[in-house]
Design a protein around this motif. Structure first.
Motif, PDB file in Angstrom:
ATOM      1  N   LEU A 221       0.829  -1.209   0.000  1.00  0.00           N
ATOM      2  CA  LEU A 221       0.000   0.000   0.000  1.00  0.00           C
ATOM      3  C   LEU A 221       0.863   1.258   0.000  1.00  0.00           C
ATOM      4  O   LEU A 221       0.524   2.252  -0.654  1.00  0.00           O
ATOM      5  CB  LEU A 221      -0.926   0.001   1.224  1.00  0.00           C
ATOM      6  N   ARG A 222       1.973   1.232   0.715  1.00  0.00           N
ATOM      7  CA  ARG A 222       2.866   2.395   0.747  1.00  0.00           C
ATOM      8  C   ARG A 222       3.380   2.718  -0.651  1.00  0.00           C
ATOM      9  O   ARG A 222       3.453   3.894  -1.039  1.00  0.00           O
ATOM     10  CB  ARG A 222       4.026   2.129   1.701  1.00  0.00           C
ATOM     11  N   ARG A 223       3.714   1.676  -1.435  1.00  0.00           N
ATOM     12  CA  ARG A 223       4.187   1.916  -2.800  1.00  0.00           C
ATOM     13  C   ARG A 223       3.088   2.483  -3.686  1.00  0.00           C
ATOM     14  O   ARG A 223       3.369   3.084  -4.720  1.00  0.00           O
ATOM     15  CB  ARG A 223       4.730   0.609  -3.382  1.00  0.00           C
ATOM     16  N   GLN A 224       1.824   2.275  -3.275  1.00  0.00           N
ATOM     17  CA  GLN A 224       0.693   2.838  -4.013  1.00  0.00           C
ATOM     18  C   GLN A 224       0.283   4.212  -3.472  1.00  0.00           C
ATOM     19  O   GLN A 224      -0.699   4.795  -3.924  1.00  0.00           O
ATOM     20  CB  GLN A 224      -0.505   1.885  -3.933  1.00  0.00           C
ATOM     21  N   GLY A 225       1.020   4.702  -2.478  1.00  0.00           N
ATOM     22  CA  GLY A 225       0.728   6.006  -1.902  1.00  0.00           C
ATOM     23  C   GLY A 225      -0.389   5.977  -0.872  1.00  0.00           C
ATOM     24  O   GLY A 225      -0.958   7.028  -0.557  1.00  0.00           O
ATOM     25  N   VAL A 226      -0.697   4.796  -0.333  1.00  0.00           N
ATOM     26  CA  VAL A 226      -1.768   4.659   0.660  1.00  0.00           C
ATOM     27  C   VAL A 226      -1.144   4.370   2.014  1.00  0.00           C
ATOM     28  O   VAL A 226      -0.351   3.434   2.163  1.00  0.00           O
ATOM     29  CB  VAL A 226      -2.737   3.509   0.289  1.00  0.00           C
ATOM     30  N   ASN A 227      -1.489   5.180   3.017  1.00  0.00           N
ATOM     31  CA  ASN A 227      -0.968   5.000   4.366  1.00  0.00           C
ATOM     32  C   ASN A 227      -2.123   4.760   5.333  1.00  0.00           C
ATOM     33  O   ASN A 227      -2.999   5.614   5.502  1.00  0.00           O
ATOM     34  CB  ASN A 227      -0.165   6.226   4.814  1.00  0.00           C
ATOM     35  N   LEU A 228      -2.145   3.577   5.927  1.00  0.00           N
ATOM     36  CA  LEU A 228      -3.178   3.196   6.879  1.00  0.00           C
ATOM     37  C   LEU A 228      -2.537   2.733   8.173  1.00  0.00           C
ATOM     38  O   LEU A 228      -1.392   2.276   8.194  1.00  0.00           O
ATOM     39  CB  LEU A 228      -4.047   2.056   6.325  1.00  0.00           C
ATOM     40  N   THR A 229      -3.290   2.836   9.253  1.00  0.00           N
ATOM     41  CA  THR A 229      -2.867   2.263  10.531  1.00  0.00           C
ATOM     42  C   THR A 229      -3.248   0.789  10.561  1.00  0.00           C
ATOM     43  O   THR A 229      -4.356   0.417  10.149  1.00  0.00           O
ATOM     44  CB  THR A 229      -3.536   2.991  11.704  1.00  0.00           C
ATOM     45  N   LEU A 230      -2.350  -0.051  11.049  1.00  0.00           N
ATOM     46  CA  LEU A 230      -2.572  -1.493  11.116  1.00  0.00           C
ATOM     47  C   LEU A 230      -2.716  -1.890  12.582  1.00  0.00           C
ATOM     48  O   LEU A 230      -1.782  -1.725  13.370  1.00  0.00           O
ATOM     49  CB  LEU A 230      -1.394  -2.226  10.468  1.00  0.00           C
ATOM     50  N   ALA A 231      -3.885  -2.414  12.953  1.00  0.00           N
ATOM     51  CA  ALA A 231      -4.175  -2.740  14.355  1.00  0.00           C
ATOM     52  C   ALA A 231      -4.149  -4.240  14.591  1.00  0.00           C
ATOM     53  O   ALA A 231      -4.587  -5.026  13.740  1.00  0.00           O
ATOM     54  CB  ALA A 231      -5.544  -2.179  14.747  1.00  0.00           C
ATOM     55  N   PHE A 232      -3.633  -4.636  15.747  1.00  0.00           N
ATOM     56  CA  PHE A 232      -3.605  -6.030  16.174  1.00  0.00           C
ATOM     57  C   PHE A 232      -4.155  -6.142  17.587  1.00  0.00           C
ATOM     58  O   PHE A 232      -3.970  -5.246  18.410  1.00  0.00           O
ATOM     59  CB  PHE A 232      -2.167  -6.583  16.182  1.00  0.00           C
ATOM     60  N   ASN A 233      -4.787  -7.271  17.868  1.00  0.00           N
ATOM     61  CA  ASN A 233      -5.228  -7.572  19.226  1.00  0.00           C
ATOM     62  C   ASN A 233      -4.110  -8.268  19.982  1.00  0.00           C
ATOM     63  O   ASN A 233      -3.520  -9.233  19.490  1.00  0.00           O
ATOM     64  CB  ASN A 233      -6.462  -8.476  19.208  1.00  0.00           C
ATOM     65  N   LEU A 234      -3.830  -7.791  21.176  1.00  0.00           N
ATOM     66  CA  LEU A 234      -2.898  -8.446  22.078  1.00  0.00           C
ATOM     67  C   LEU A 234      -3.554  -8.598  23.442  1.00  0.00           C
ATOM     68  O   LEU A 234      -4.462  -7.829  23.793  1.00  0.00           O
ATOM     69  CB  LEU A 234      -1.609  -7.630  22.249  1.00  0.00           C
ATOM     70  N   HIS A 235      -3.118  -9.595  24.212  1.00  0.00           N
ATOM     71  CA  HIS A 235      -3.539  -9.705  25.602  1.00  0.00           C
ATOM     72  C   HIS A 235      -2.413  -9.147  26.456  1.00  0.00           C
ATOM     73  O   HIS A 235      -1.232  -9.316  26.141  1.00  0.00           O
ATOM     74  CB  HIS A 235      -3.820 -11.159  25.970  1.00  0.00           C
ATOM     75  N   ALA A 236      -2.794  -8.479  27.542  1.00  0.00           N
ATOM     76  CA  ALA A 236      -1.777  -7.853  28.391  1.00  0.00           C
ATOM     77  C   ALA A 236      -0.720  -8.851  28.843  1.00  0.00           C
ATOM     78  O   ALA A 236       0.465  -8.504  28.985  1.00  0.00           O
ATOM     79  CB  ALA A 236      -2.450  -7.204  29.607  1.00  0.00           C
ATOM     80  N   SER A 237      -1.105 -10.109  29.038  1.00  0.00           N
ATOM     81  CA  SER A 237      -0.155 -11.117  29.498  1.00  0.00           C
ATOM     82  C   SER A 237       0.961 -11.363  28.484  1.00  0.00           C
ATOM     83  O   SER A 237       2.032 -11.860  28.849  1.00  0.00           O
ATOM     84  CB  SER A 237      -0.878 -12.437  29.797  1.00  0.00           C
ATOM     85  N   GLN A 238       0.738 -11.019  27.219  1.00  0.00           N
ATOM     86  CA  GLN A 238       1.782 -11.193  26.208  1.00  0.00           C
ATOM     87  C   GLN A 238       2.935 -10.208  26.397  1.00  0.00           C
ATOM     88  O   GLN A 238       3.981 -10.349  25.779  1.00  0.00           O
ATOM     89  CB  GLN A 238       1.201 -11.047  24.794  1.00  0.00           C
ATOM     90  N   LEU A 239       2.714  -9.206  27.266  1.00  0.00           N
ATOM     91  CA  LEU A 239       3.753  -8.220  27.536  1.00  0.00           C
ATOM     92  C   LEU A 239       4.438  -8.483  28.866  1.00  0.00           C
ATOM     93  O   LEU A 239       5.055  -7.588  29.444  1.00  0.00           O
ATOM     94  CB  LEU A 239       3.151  -6.805  27.541  1.00  0.00           C
ATOM     95  N   ALA A 240       4.313  -9.711  29.372  1.00  0.00           N
ATOM     96  CA  ALA A 240       4.923 -10.041  30.660  1.00  0.00           C
ATOM     97  C   ALA A 240       6.437  -9.897  30.618  1.00  0.00           C
ATOM     98  O   ALA A 240       7.080  -9.628  31.625  1.00  0.00           O
ATOM     99  CB  ALA A 240       4.529 -11.453  31.083  1.00  0.00           C
ATOM    100  N   ASN A 241       7.027 -10.097  29.439  1.00  0.00           N
ATOM    101  CA  ASN A 241       8.463  -9.835  29.282  1.00  0.00           C
ATOM    102  C   ASN A 241       8.660  -9.012  28.013  1.00  0.00           C
ATOM    103  O   ASN A 241       7.717  -8.747  27.276  1.00  0.00           O
ATOM    104  CB  ASN A 241       9.260 -11.147  29.225  1.00  0.00           C
ATOM    105  N   GLY A 242       9.891  -8.600  27.779  1.00  0.00           N
ATOM    106  CA  GLY A 242      10.150  -7.675  26.681  1.00  0.00           C
ATOM    107  C   GLY A 242      10.433  -8.317  25.342  1.00  0.00           C
ATOM    108  O   GLY A 242      10.684  -7.603  24.358  1.00  0.00           O
ATOM    109  N   GLU A 243      10.371  -9.660  25.251  1.00  0.00           N
ATOM    110  CA  GLU A 243      10.759 -10.337  24.007  1.00  0.00           C
ATOM    111  C   GLU A 243       9.879  -9.915  22.841  1.00  0.00           C
ATOM    112  O   GLU A 243      10.364  -9.667  21.732  1.00  0.00           O
ATOM    113  CB  GLU A 243      10.693 -11.855  24.204  1.00  0.00           C
ATOM    114  N   LEU A 244       8.565  -9.833  23.070  1.00  0.00           N
ATOM    115  CA  LEU A 244       7.656  -9.486  21.980  1.00  0.00           C
ATOM    116  C   LEU A 244       7.872  -8.040  21.525  1.00  0.00           C
ATOM    117  O   LEU A 244       7.761  -7.735  20.335  1.00  0.00           O
ATOM    118  CB  LEU A 244       6.202  -9.703  22.417  1.00  0.00           C
ATOM    119  N   ILE A 245       8.200  -7.159  22.459  1.00  0.00           N
ATOM    120  CA  ILE A 245       8.475  -5.762  22.102  1.00  0.00           C
ATOM    121  C   ILE A 245       9.684  -5.692  21.168  1.00  0.00           C
ATOM    122  O   ILE A 245       9.676  -4.966  20.169  1.00  0.00           O
ATOM    123  CB  ILE A 245       8.744  -4.913  23.363  1.00  0.00           C
ATOM    124  N   GLU A 246      10.727  -6.453  21.492  1.00  0.00           N
ATOM    125  CA  GLU A 246      11.917  -6.460  20.655  1.00  0.00           C
ATOM    126  C   GLU A 246      11.606  -7.005  19.261  1.00  0.00           C
ATOM    127  O   GLU A 246      12.131  -6.514  18.255  1.00  0.00           O
ATOM    128  CB  GLU A 246      13.018  -7.303  21.311  1.00  0.00           C
TER     129      GLU A 246
END
Length: 395
Positions: A221-246
């Motif tokens: 989409l970026r190459r077509q000049g379209v910029n959108l926000t991309l949303a994902f569902n996460l559960h708070a427990s998935q942030l128990a450590n920093g691995e997913l953030i990295e």
């Protein structure tokens, strides 16, 4: 007659252990324990359903009614016992009800709970009159080997549901939704596989697959000049450590996107009583530039203090509040949430926009952004590209 299988849904460890011991003293040894609704759904899938659920209707850490509704729809529960200290009028009303959320309501246990009261309600339960819970459920749950094979072969795919400006219909973002393109059963919805993914602790692995697919599509989409926000569902427990953030940080760098491309949605109940480390990782996501959204707002028990303390910048109002905008309480919920979002400088997205009438009603109330079947249904990446092309041609 065999004793029933009982699920004790209680997030306080001491109270939960007391109930379990009481049940065991009464000869009920098939007891399943859960700390929240999500955990309870996973446990019931694994055990093939339960006969009775014991839960606290007033527990602010659980959305009991929402859980009971989901459990009833799944066919994995027969009856419910409430363990609640209720106001007199609520106790009277519930005392006259034979069912709650589609489940047989056996009664209410007052605190402190007495052994004889538990015995009386268990005795009231008649398995002969209840609709049998199909044990097929346990067998139908995908095996760990099957899920791992599906992940390895790329069968878990991201589908995308647009979020649009209500007035113009222009797309401003998309929410990525998990689908399993099963080789034998076709396209499966999360209700058919998410419990297995959670039970086998493969939720992060699935998310990483979907993130890669989503960012690849955003690159097209970026190459077509379209910029959108991309949303994902996460559960708070998935942030128990920093691995997913990295991992998220590396994925953004690999695709040359800024963090502001991504929005992460968290169910409000999952944020209650979350550990300080989770709060720190929410902050790390915001420092990356990613957006944070409180999902299904209004159906749980959000602490406004918590909402002010955590670095969220979006609220998604649950769609059930907009299905009947002719009701004053629903209109009040919409306008109050609008005011809250504005005062906290947060963006508001309205879910459940399923008809032209709802869209018009929301526009009258001054709402700007929505998501729902009337605006656009979930679609695969190829169909999203075609939908956006058609949208652009119509403008």
């Amino acid at each position: 007659m065999a004793s029933p299988r009982v699920l004790v849904l209680e997030n306080q460890g001491f109270a939960r252990s007391v109930l379990v011991k009481m049940l065991q003293r009464l000869g009920v040894h098939d007891v399943v324990q859960a700390t929240d609704g999500e955990h309870a759904m996973v446990q019931m899938h694994l055990y093939g359903g339960v006969d009775i659920v014991l839960c606290d209707l007033t527990d602010r850490g659980l959305d009991c009614l929402e859980f009971l509704r989901r459990a009833s729809q799944s066919g994995m529960v027969r009856a419910v016992v409430l363990c609640s200290e209720l106001q007199p009028e609520l106790h009277r009303a519930l005392g006259h009800m034979q069912s709650l959320a589609g489940l047989q309501l056996l009664g209410i246990l007052r605190r402190p709970i007495q052994l004889r009261s538990v015995h009386r309600l268990l005795h009231r339960y008649s398995r002969a009159r209840a609709v049998p819970v199909p044990n097929m459920l346990r067998r139908e749950l995908p095996t760990e080997e099957e899920v791992r094979r599906g992940l390895a072969l790329g069968e878990f795919r991201a589908w995308f549901q647009p979020q649009v400006e209500l007035r113009t219909g222009a797309a401003v973002g998309v929410e990525a939704l998990a689908r399993w393109q099963h080789p034998a059963r076709g396209v499966l919805l999360p209700s058919e596989f998410l419990a297995a993914v959670l039970a086998y602790d493969l939720i992060d692995q699935m998310f990483k697959h979907l993130l890669e697919q989503g960012l690849s599509l955003m690159g097209i989409l970026r190459r077509q000049g379209v910029n959108l926000t991309l949303a994902f569902n996460l559960h708070a427990s998935q942030l128990a450590n920093g691995e997913l953030i990295e991992h998220i940080k590396r994925a953004l760098e690999r695709h040359a996107f800024k963090g502001s491309t991504l929005m992460f949605e968290f169910a409000e109940n999952g944020l209650l009583d979350s550990a300080p480390g989770i709060h720190e990782n929410l902050l790390r996501l915001r420092l990356l530039g990613c957006g944070l959204s409180v999902d299904d707002f209004g159906v749980g028990f959000s602490s406004l203090k918590l909402l002010c303390q955590l670095p969220f910048n979006q609220i998604k109002l649950d769609g059930r509040f907009v299905q009947r905008l002719d009701r004053q309480r629903n209109r009040a919920m919409v306008t109050c949430t609008q005011g809250l979002a504005q005062s906290l400088d947060m963006r508001l997205v309205i879910e459940g926009v399923s008809s032209p009438r709802i869209r018009e009603g929301l526009l009258e109330l001054g709402c700007e952004t929505g998501q729902g079947f009337h605006l656009a249904r979930p679609m695969n990446g190829h169909d999203l590209l075609q939908w956006l092309k058609t949208l652009e041609s119509a403008r």
